[in-house]
Design an enzyme around this catalytic site. Structure first.
Site, PDB file in Angstrom:
ATOM      1  N   LYS A   1      72.192 -20.607  84.365  1.00 26.01           N
ATOM      2  CA  LYS A   1      70.458 -20.564  84.011  1.00 26.01           C
ATOM      3  C   LYS A   1      70.093 -19.059  84.076  1.00 26.01           C
ATOM      4  O   LYS A   1      70.411 -18.257  85.228  1.00 26.01           O
ATOM      5  CB  LYS A   1      70.016 -21.342  85.139  1.00 26.01           C
ATOM      6  CG  LYS A   1      68.469 -21.125  85.112  1.00 26.01           C
ATOM      7  CD  LYS A   1      67.393 -22.286  85.833  1.00 26.01           C
ATOM      8  CE  LYS A   1      66.274 -21.924  85.782  1.00 26.01           C
ATOM      9  NZ  LYS A   1      65.340 -22.846  86.611  1.00 26.01           N
TER      10      LYS A   1
ATOM     11  N   ARG B   1      55.868 -22.828  84.050  1.00 25.50           N
ATOM     12  CA  ARG B   1      55.296 -22.273  85.363  1.00 25.50           C
ATOM     13  C   ARG B   1      53.703 -22.697  85.389  1.00 25.50           C
ATOM     14  O   ARG B   1      53.235 -23.100  86.388  1.00 25.50           O
ATOM     15  CB  ARG B   1      55.717 -20.825  85.712  1.00 25.50           C
ATOM     16  CG  ARG B   1      57.223 -20.669  85.852  1.00 25.50           C
ATOM     17  CD  ARG B   1      57.513 -19.229  86.086  1.00 25.50           C
ATOM     18  NE  ARG B   1      58.992 -19.124  86.191  1.00 25.50           N
ATOM     19  CZ  ARG B   1      59.640 -18.090  86.134  1.00 25.50           C
ATOM     20  NH1 ARG B   1      58.980 -16.935  85.900  1.00 25.50           N
ATOM     21  NH2 ARG B   1      61.087 -17.812  86.107  1.00 25.50           N
TER      22      ARG B   1
ATOM     23  N   GLU C   1      80.389 -19.013  86.627  1.00 23.59           N
ATOM     24  CA  GLU C   1      79.328 -20.039  87.322  1.00 23.59           C
ATOM     25  C   GLU C   1      79.727 -21.361  86.932  1.00 23.59           C
ATOM     26  O   GLU C   1      79.641 -22.248  87.824  1.00 23.59           O
ATOM     27  CB  GLU C   1      77.835 -19.688  86.668  1.00 23.59           C
ATOM     28  CG  GLU C   1      76.977 -18.545  87.305  1.00 23.59           C
ATOM     29  CD  GLU C   1      76.671 -18.869  88.659  1.00 23.59           C
ATOM     30  OE1 GLU C   1      76.702 -20.089  89.328  1.00 23.59           O
ATOM     31  OE2 GLU C   1      75.995 -17.755  89.330  1.00 23.59           O
TER      32      GLU C   1
ATOM     33  N   LYS D   1      70.862 -22.763  80.117  1.00 17.68           N
ATOM     34  CA  LYS D   1      69.367 -22.600  79.866  1.00 17.68           C
ATOM     35  C   LYS D   1      68.756 -21.200  79.998  1.00 17.68           C
ATOM     36  O   LYS D   1      69.315 -20.527  80.731  1.00 17.68           O
ATOM     37  CB  LYS D   1      68.890 -23.482  80.898  1.00 17.68           C
ATOM     38  CG  LYS D   1      67.170 -23.260  81.239  1.00 17.68           C
ATOM     39  CD  LYS D   1      66.881 -23.952  82.297  1.00 17.68           C
ATOM     40  CE  LYS D   1      65.350 -24.075  82.832  1.00 17.68           C
ATOM     41  NZ  LYS D   1      64.828 -24.378  83.920  1.00 17.68           N
TER      42      LYS D   1
ATOM     43  N   SER E   1      60.256 -24.743  77.902  1.00 15.24           N
ATOM     44  CA  SER E   1      58.864 -24.806  77.512  1.00 15.24           C
ATOM     45  C   SER E   1      58.384 -23.562  76.645  1.00 15.24           C
ATOM     46  O   SER E   1      57.773 -23.784  75.551  1.00 15.24           O
ATOM     47  CB  SER E   1      58.165 -24.359  78.878  1.00 15.24           C
ATOM     48  OG  SER E   1      58.416 -23.249  79.411  1.00 15.24           O
TER      49      SER E   1
ATOM     50  N   TYR F   1      61.130 -31.146  75.313  1.00 12.21           N
ATOM     51  CA  TYR F   1      59.747 -31.701  75.549  1.00 12.21           C
ATOM     52  C   TYR F   1      59.359 -32.312  74.014  1.00 12.21           C
ATOM     53  O   TYR F   1      58.340 -33.166  74.126  1.00 12.21           O
ATOM     54  CB  TYR F   1      58.750 -30.629  75.825  1.00 12.21           C
ATOM     55  CG  TYR F   1      58.994 -29.871  76.927  1.00 12.21           C
ATOM     56  CD1 TYR F   1      58.477 -30.380  78.171  1.00 12.21           C
ATOM     57  CD2 TYR F   1      59.697 -28.775  76.886  1.00 12.21           C
ATOM     58  CE1 TYR F   1      58.764 -29.989  79.571  1.00 12.21           C
ATOM     59  CE2 TYR F   1      59.938 -28.279  78.198  1.00 12.21           C
ATOM     60  CZ  TYR F   1      59.499 -28.645  79.413  1.00 12.21           C
ATOM     61  OH  TYR F   1      59.530 -27.899  80.738  1.00 12.21           O
TER      62      TYR F   1
END
Ligand code: PBG
Length: 334
Positions: free
Chosen positions: A204, A214, A243, A258, A284, A323
């Site tokens: 991320k 946010r 990671e 992400k 988003s 979304y």
């Protein structure tokens, strides 16, 4: 990598022959997108209003628990296998340590149980991170200007257990603290929650594309500073593999990259290196860009949705958190 021994040269070879009609294009198509590839990112809130539109994400509203349950039914009807829940809570419930994150009667546990009851066949994924619950907007615990790792991990473990108890099927730590996957996995095993899946937000990045989110969860104004001491630097690739390797060793079942579109090279490397179920989050900001350009008549919204979602499949994703899920699933319906 596939080795291409091209069979012939022009004019014996004319690649356009394969593109001459819709039926040939369908016949040779290498990647297909379907509703089963989608995880619907959904924002819930603890207010009374059924739906509160998010200005920076046209078409997305914060839903109350009742509406969230209806959304789960919609997902079931559209063949969307899973939903990812993100909470917007009343600012009065936020504090430095994000205590509300571990309230077993909090918003997310309530949403999970209502959604499970409404649509038992739909998988429910929940975010493990403190940012919707902290007054400073960070994903972990803040002590004298520092996000402290191990104390944050302890809080995240408690949060994951509360969410698993509420009936969440997939816990998805999005906080980027070190060691959290192992700590959460151990705690789930100790609690007898062997079947709870962990989808790690393994790679991320600290990104400009989270802005509208946010806004959606009400942490934009609150956020002090940035998240660069825990989220990754967008210039790095090898670090993403390290990671992921840690998270796989610690017990992640699924890996996520992400944001999405700007990081498809990372998706490809992660998929080829670990061969695990791999996902990307069309975040988003990516959603907002498509919506804004389409609203201006600058791009065709539906084509842009399907083209971007297909790009994730091409890069190696097994699915996409988006979304756009209900809209895309409706477009893809036979
Ligand atoms: C934080 C979190 C973020 C998103 C999901 N979980 C944003 C952040 O790291 O600040 C972003 C989702 C989106 O932009 O759609 N735990």
């Amino acid at each position: 990598m596939t080795h291409i021994n091209y069979p012939a040269r022009f004019p014996t070879a004319r690649p356009r022959r394969l593109r001459q009609a819709e039926w040939t294009r369908r016949l040779v198509r290498e990647h297909t997108l379907c509703a089963a590839d989608l995880i619907w990112a959904l924002v819930v809130h603890d207010g009374a209003a059924p739906r509160v539109p998010v200005p920076s994400m046209p078409g997305v509203s914060r839903l109350n628990v009742e509406e969230a349950a209806k959304a789960a039914e919609t997902a079931q009807r559209l063949g969307i296998p899973a939903l990812a829940i993100f909470p917007h809570i009343d600012a009065a419930k936020k504090d430095n340590d994000g205590r509300e994150a571990t309230n077993p009667r909090g918003l997310v546990p309530q949403a999970v149980s209502a959604m499970k009851a409404a649509a038992p066949g739909v998988g429910l994924m929940v975010d493990v991170a403190l940012d919707p619950f902290t007054d400073h907007g960070h994903d972990g615990v803040l002590r004298e200007g520092v996000i402290v790792n191990d104390e944050s991990v302890a809080r995240l473990v408690d949060q994951a257990l509360v969410l698993a108890d509420a009936g969440a099927d997939i816990v998805a730590p999005s906080d980027m603290m070190d060691g959290r996957i192992g700590a959460i996995r151990n705690a789930l095993e100790a609690a007898g929650k062997h079947d709870v899946l962990i989808m790690s937000y393994a790679a991320k990045y600290a990104s400009a594309f989270y802005g509208p989110y946010r806004d959606a969860i009400g942490s934009a104004k609150a956020l002090q500073g940035d998240k660069k001491t825990y989220q990754m630097d967008s210039a790095n690739t090898d670090e993403a593999l390290r990671e992921c390797a840690l998270d796989v060793a610690e017990g992640a079942d699924m890996l996520m990259v992400k944001p999405g579109l700007a990081y498809l090279d990372i998706v490809r490397r992660v998929k080829e290196t670990f061969a695990l179920p791999t996902y990307a989050f069309q975040v988003s900001g990516e959603y907002a860009m498509i919506k804004a350009a389409a609203a201006n008549g600058w791009i065709d919204e539906e084509r842009a949705i399907l083209e971007t979602l297909t790009a994730f499949k091409r890069a190696g994703c097994d699915g996409v958190i988006t979304y756009f899920a209900p809209q895309a699933a409706a477009l893809l319906a036979p």
